[in-house]
Design an enzyme around this catalytic site. Structure first.
Site, PDB file in Angstrom:
ATOM      1  N   TYR A 130      69.499  24.897  39.036  1.00  0.00           N
ATOM      2  CA  TYR A 130      69.494  26.258  39.557  1.00  0.00           C
ATOM      3  C   TYR A 130      68.170  26.529  40.264  1.00  0.00           C
ATOM      4  O   TYR A 130      67.107  26.286  39.702  1.00  0.00           O
ATOM      5  CB  TYR A 130      69.692  27.284  38.432  1.00  0.00           C
ATOM      6  CG  TYR A 130      69.931  28.655  39.011  1.00  0.00           C
ATOM      7  CD1 TYR A 130      71.224  29.097  39.254  1.00  0.00           C
ATOM      8  CD2 TYR A 130      68.879  29.476  39.375  1.00  0.00           C
ATOM      9  CE1 TYR A 130      71.461  30.330  39.830  1.00  0.00           C
ATOM     10  CE2 TYR A 130      69.103  30.704  39.963  1.00  0.00           C
ATOM     11  CZ  TYR A 130      70.397  31.136  40.187  1.00  0.00           C
ATOM     12  OH  TYR A 130      70.624  32.347  40.782  1.00  0.00           O
ATOM     13  N   GLN A 191      77.415  33.679  38.247  1.00  0.00           N
ATOM     14  CA  GLN A 191      78.602  33.015  38.800  1.00  0.00           C
ATOM     15  C   GLN A 191      78.326  31.557  39.139  1.00  0.00           C
ATOM     16  O   GLN A 191      79.199  30.690  38.968  1.00  0.00           O
ATOM     17  CB  GLN A 191      79.132  33.786  40.030  1.00  0.00           C
ATOM     18  CG  GLN A 191      78.167  33.938  41.196  1.00  0.00           C
ATOM     19  CD  GLN A 191      77.273  35.180  41.084  1.00  0.00           C
ATOM     20  OE1 GLN A 191      77.078  35.726  39.988  1.00  0.00           O
ATOM     21  NE2 GLN A 191      76.710  35.610  42.208  1.00  0.00           N
ATOM     22  N   ASN A 214      66.725  34.562  37.067  1.00  0.00           N
ATOM     23  CA  ASN A 214      66.480  35.924  36.577  1.00  0.00           C
ATOM     24  C   ASN A 214      67.237  36.167  35.262  1.00  0.00           C
ATOM     25  O   ASN A 214      67.791  35.241  34.670  1.00  0.00           O
ATOM     26  CB  ASN A 214      66.879  36.945  37.657  1.00  0.00           C
ATOM     27  CG  ASN A 214      68.374  36.894  37.977  1.00  0.00           C
ATOM     28  OD1 ASN A 214      69.172  36.347  37.201  1.00  0.00           O
ATOM     29  ND2 ASN A 214      68.747  37.450  39.111  1.00  0.00           N
ATOM     30  N   SER A 237      55.094  33.510  33.037  1.00  0.00           N
ATOM     31  CA  SER A 237      54.107  32.442  32.988  1.00  0.00           C
ATOM     32  C   SER A 237      52.786  32.910  32.351  1.00  0.00           C
ATOM     33  O   SER A 237      52.517  34.097  32.293  1.00  0.00           O
ATOM     34  CB  SER A 237      53.866  31.995  34.437  1.00  0.00           C
ATOM     35  OG  SER A 237      53.338  30.723  34.490  1.00  0.00           O
ATOM     36  N   GLN A 259      47.327  32.883  38.025  1.00  0.00           N
ATOM     37  CA  GLN A 259      48.419  33.093  37.080  1.00  0.00           C
ATOM     38  C   GLN A 259      48.995  34.487  37.253  1.00  0.00           C
ATOM     39  O   GLN A 259      50.210  34.677  37.301  1.00  0.00           O
ATOM     40  CB  GLN A 259      47.881  32.920  35.651  1.00  0.00           C
ATOM     41  CG  GLN A 259      48.946  32.691  34.631  1.00  0.00           C
ATOM     42  CD  GLN A 259      49.745  31.448  34.960  1.00  0.00           C
ATOM     43  OE1 GLN A 259      49.198  30.423  35.335  1.00  0.00           O
ATOM     44  NE2 GLN A 259      51.057  31.531  34.865  1.00  0.00           N
ATOM     45  N   HIS A 262      51.739  35.640  39.861  1.00  0.00           N
ATOM     46  CA  HIS A 262      53.136  35.223  39.752  1.00  0.00           C
ATOM     47  C   HIS A 262      54.068  36.398  39.540  1.00  0.00           C
ATOM     48  O   HIS A 262      55.164  36.458  40.079  1.00  0.00           O
ATOM     49  CB  HIS A 262      53.318  34.277  38.563  1.00  0.00           C
ATOM     50  CG  HIS A 262      53.203  32.837  38.935  1.00  0.00           C
ATOM     51  ND1 HIS A 262      54.118  32.214  39.735  1.00  0.00           N
ATOM     52  CD2 HIS A 262      52.287  31.897  38.618  1.00  0.00           C
ATOM     53  CE1 HIS A 262      53.768  30.942  39.902  1.00  0.00           C
ATOM     54  NE2 HIS A 262      52.650  30.721  39.234  1.00  0.00           N
ATOM     55  N   GLU A 327      51.309  28.223  27.876  1.00  0.00           N
ATOM     56  CA  GLU A 327      51.978  27.326  28.815  1.00  0.00           C
ATOM     57  C   GLU A 327      50.932  26.437  29.506  1.00  0.00           C
ATOM     58  O   GLU A 327      51.094  25.221  29.589  1.00  0.00           O
ATOM     59  CB  GLU A 327      52.718  28.186  29.850  1.00  0.00           C
ATOM     60  CG  GLU A 327      53.517  27.412  30.855  1.00  0.00           C
ATOM     61  CD  GLU A 327      54.055  28.310  31.966  1.00  0.00           C
ATOM     62  OE1 GLU A 327      53.601  29.475  32.073  1.00  0.00           O
ATOM     63  OE2 GLU A 327      54.916  27.843  32.726  1.00  0.00           O
ATOM     64  N   HIS A 328      49.872  27.071  30.007  1.00  0.00           N
ATOM     65  CA  HIS A 328      48.794  26.334  30.666  1.00  0.00           C
ATOM     66  C   HIS A 328      47.488  26.596  29.928  1.00  0.00           C
ATOM     67  O   HIS A 328      47.151  27.749  29.678  1.00  0.00           O
ATOM     68  CB  HIS A 328      48.608  26.821  32.111  1.00  0.00           C
ATOM     69  CG  HIS A 328      49.854  26.821  32.927  1.00  0.00           C
ATOM     70  ND1 HIS A 328      50.567  27.963  33.200  1.00  0.00           N
ATOM     71  CD2 HIS A 328      50.524  25.812  33.531  1.00  0.00           C
ATOM     72  CE1 HIS A 328      51.620  27.660  33.951  1.00  0.00           C
ATOM     73  NE2 HIS A 328      51.629  26.357  34.157  1.00  0.00           N
ATOM     74  N   ASP A 361      50.386  22.653  39.390  1.00  0.00           N
ATOM     75  CA  ASP A 361      51.583  23.319  39.915  1.00  0.00           C
ATOM     76  C   ASP A 361      52.206  22.537  41.058  1.00  0.00           C
ATOM     77  O   ASP A 361      53.413  22.611  41.280  1.00  0.00           O
ATOM     78  CB  ASP A 361      51.220  24.712  40.446  1.00  0.00           C
ATOM     79  CG  ASP A 361      51.062  25.720  39.342  1.00  0.00           C
ATOM     80  OD1 ASP A 361      51.554  25.451  38.230  1.00  0.00           O
ATOM     81  OD2 ASP A 361      50.439  26.769  39.578  1.00  0.00           O
ATOM     82  N   GLU A 415      79.731  13.106  -2.826  1.00  0.00           N
ATOM     83  CA  GLU A 415      79.952  14.222  -1.898  1.00  0.00           C
ATOM     84  C   GLU A 415      81.425  14.637  -1.846  1.00  0.00           C
ATOM     85  O   GLU A 415      81.802  15.489  -1.045  1.00  0.00           O
ATOM     86  CB  GLU A 415      79.443  13.851  -0.493  1.00  0.00           C
ATOM     87  CG  GLU A 415      77.916  13.684  -0.454  1.00  0.00           C
ATOM     88  CD  GLU A 415      77.348  13.516   0.954  1.00  0.00           C
ATOM     89  OE1 GLU A 415      78.131  13.286   1.894  1.00  0.00           O
ATOM     90  OE2 GLU A 415      76.117  13.616   1.087  1.00  0.00           O
ATOM     91  N   HIS A 420      85.680   8.299   2.759  1.00  0.00           N
ATOM     92  CA  HIS A 420      84.474   7.605   3.202  1.00  0.00           C
ATOM     93  C   HIS A 420      84.260   6.351   2.339  1.00  0.00           C
ATOM     94  O   HIS A 420      84.046   5.248   2.846  1.00  0.00           O
ATOM     95  CB  HIS A 420      83.252   8.509   3.097  1.00  0.00           C
ATOM     96  CG  HIS A 420      83.110   9.496   4.221  1.00  0.00           C
ATOM     97  ND1 HIS A 420      84.068  10.418   4.522  1.00  0.00           N
ATOM     98  CD2 HIS A 420      82.105   9.675   5.125  1.00  0.00           C
ATOM     99  CE1 HIS A 420      83.656  11.141   5.558  1.00  0.00           C
ATOM    100  NE2 HIS A 420      82.469  10.705   5.939  1.00  0.00           N
TER     101      HIS A 420
END
Lengths: 431, 431
Positions: A130, A191, A214, A237, A259, A262, A327-328, A361, A415, A420
């Site tokens: 995506y 969709q 999103n 981020s 940062q 963003h 994250e960073h 990046d 069990e 088995h």
């Protein structure tokens, strides 16, 4: 004003706890709407996909136009600035070279009893990628998702990208082209996720879906999880900079703003043991904001979610960094390696003053798809393993079965799974 | 009657498609109920957890009784049949030894430009292990989840297990003890998942939750996904046996029934090129059912979801096996290794006539937590990597930044992220 914290303050623990708990994700309740869209596409295929595209992207398509043609891709590549395409090509090469080292090895061994064991890795056959449309359409993200998939050996990498009002970012198509992705559909939102997961007459289904999106895309991915695999749900981020007096305040400020630009929900944090540096960075941020094109976004992020944490000694930053699980993580101290070795929770670490996160990046080679919102405590950045799966192998002969069988039968009986036990016993003439 | 398919039949493709699409998961719509429970525990902690336990497990607790005491664990171990404990101990040793080989290596290298790159693996600090109560309380599953977590180096492995009407399976506690798990709480359901994810006054939160459970547990795991990591959502179990005339029909029947006895929604499938074998297996299944304790469950599974697929040549089984992507794949043919090498989608492969899947369930050493419902197309069985995460590392010096910087700046500008470009440019005195 960003949050100012000081570990020597008596209320630090509570204040840091509140800072950690600060919610930056937009909790849009779009699940019910997404479920309707997903169910509709799962049931009616192309017709539902085309209707949703008309409604959300204001784009009239028929099924034959869903796929972006080879000619369109070629035109897009031509339309791009050659300097940018060259930079994308450098990025692609470096990402590929880094990720090739992540290809896992198969394992096969025979144990002391003569049992043969091991596992085998194989690529997922079909993966959907995506790519967001509009302003957040980043060609670098196309590379970061598609290149590891290609390195893993995925047979079919399918890209979906919305084309609101018919607009497609040529750089996104160019990046796809460079990464060897040629099956591209101009659809997006819930969709597109549904089409990838369930398939339509035009779009054959995939087995896993990766890539950011999103709130609708995230909710749709959550809904189809299980039917197909998904990557992490990406949140806003963040960067954590740990710096001592050796660091350049203007460089730190530039990184915090990189940062912050963003997203108004992004987060930039500085931890330092040098009160003078803290003040200098805060002032440099203000200075640099005054000439930044995305100053409104960056300022909102810095004021609402930014933070400066003063520590008594730089070692205190280890526990704080592990709790923040950024994250960073940039480390600009006298001994960045020494500090990095002690910190466990971070998506990616950028060592030393000459490694701004922006290098990672784009052209460092490591992946920029990294765990956000403290999920580095339990997850990893995107890599080749995300596009592969492991099959375990087991082989006994009669001797090995004789040695292991009785214990397996005992556990089967314990069990309450007598069939088995019987599947072992029948081979050993044991009751 | 199980489904009988034949690849030489003209309608095979459609019939196989319908067989693949057969829905075995119970689609219980419990999400709304789960959300209320999860939100309640997230908000009110122990009090909500205790109330839900009273309601669902008919068990009256106060916070001091939530945790299973060391004394109770010791008593449980004593109460178990020593032969079963010895079998669990053998299983533990073999699982540990297999999974130690999965420990990943860190990587660090310097590329031609002098850029230092790599990654580092580290264990997740705290993991929750869900163990079902009642009849599905399997001590072997405790080992399969807890041992890889311990091998990975997880600091804190927390087990939750419901205790309906106050009953706890001593073997489950014994298995936890053998695996070195001592922090155990007698809670289950969505409330236990919420307690692990959000924490309560008594139960400190964890960062990832693994382990199978009923529809409520699965829905709750889906809800907390993102806040914490989760493993796969487990569906009903399945086995695919590929066999030629060299195979023993009674052994195959026993293996099909070992799968079928798990659950009426389990699935057992035979693919063979030998029509005589197909008939013999079908008859042997009926014979063996007549003396099986869990015959009602196994019969329902076999009749509703079982299948026998006749192929013209055994090579045809490769494509069918990849489409079925079975959790367990047994190959009993003249050349099991040759066939296995061609099949890509399977959770685990059991090679040859003397490797019944039950060996892998208990004492083989490989993990029995495997992808179900065709998810072996995109996911792997549980392993050490599920309890670790990877942090990438990047280090440039001034020379490397000078070489890579301009391309990064070009991409920053192309993506409209000027602060990204500036964070590089400010270090290079470039505009």
């Amino acid at each position: 004003m960003p949050v100012l914290l000081d570990t020597s303050s008596p209320d630090f623990a509570a204040a840091f706890g509140a800072f950690l708990a600060m919610k930056r994700e937009v909790a849009a309740d779009v699940e019910a709407a997404c479920r309707r869209i997903v169910d509709d596409v799962a049931g009616r295929g192309d017709a539902a996909l085309i209707e949703a595209t008309r409604r959300f992207d204001r784009l009239e398509l028929d099924a034959s136009k869903l796929r972006v043609s080879e000619d369109e891709i070629a035109q897009a590549v031509k339309a791009c600035d050659p300097k940018t395409v060259a930079a994308l090509e450098l990025a692609r090469e470096r990402i590929e070279s880094f990720h090739r080292r992540q290809l896992p090895k198969d394992e096969r061994f025979t144990d002391a009893l003569g049992v043969e064991l091991g596992w085998r890795w194989s690529a997922i056959q079909a993966v959907g990628l995506y790519v967001p449309g509009g302003t957040a359409a980043y060609p670098s993200s196309v590379l970061m998702n598609a290149v590891p998939a290609r390195v893993a050996g995925v047979d079919r990498v399918v890209m979906v990208v919305p084309s609101p009002d018919g607009k497609l970012n040529p750089l996104v198509l160019a990046a796809a082209h460079l990464a060897g992705v040629s099956e591209i559909y101009r659809v997006g939102g819930a969709q597109a996720i549904a089409a990838l997961a369930y398939g339509t007459a035009t779009i054959a289904p995939v087995f896993k879906i990766v890539g950011p999106g999103n709130a609708y895309v995230a909710a749709a991915k959550r809904l189809v999880f299980g039917k197909v695999g998904i990557d992490m749900i990406a949140g806003p981020s963040e960067v954590l900079v740990i710096a001592d007096r050796s660091a350049n305040p203007a460089w730190i400020a530039a990184d915090l703003l990189a940062q912050a630009e963003h997203d108004a929900n992004a987060q930039s944090i500085l931890i330092t043991d040098d009160p003078a540096l803290a003040g200098d960075v805060a002032r440099a941020v203000e200075t640099q904001l005054s000439t930044l094109p995305r100053a409104d976004i960056a300022r909102a992020s810095w004021q609402d979610f930014g933070g400066i944490i003063k520590v008594k000694a730089i070692e205190e930053s280890v526990a704080l960094a592990d709790a923040l699980a950024a994250e960073h993580l940039e480390i600009m101290t006298a001994d960045p390696e020494g500090l990095a070795a002690k910190i466990r929770n971070a998506g990616a670490v950028f060592l030393g003053a000459h490694t701004p996160e922006a290098i990672g990046d784009y052209v460092g080679g490591s992946n920029h798809v990294l765990p956000t919102a403290r999920s580095a405590r339990f997850s990893s950045g995107l890599g080749v393993l995300d596009f592969m799966k492991r099959t375990s192998m087991l082989k006994c002969g009669p001797d090995q079965l004789r040695q292991l069988g009785p214990a397996a039968m005992a556990l089967g009986h314990a069990e309450g799974l007598d069939a088995h036990s019987r599947s072992v016993g029948i081979r050993l003439n044991l009751p």
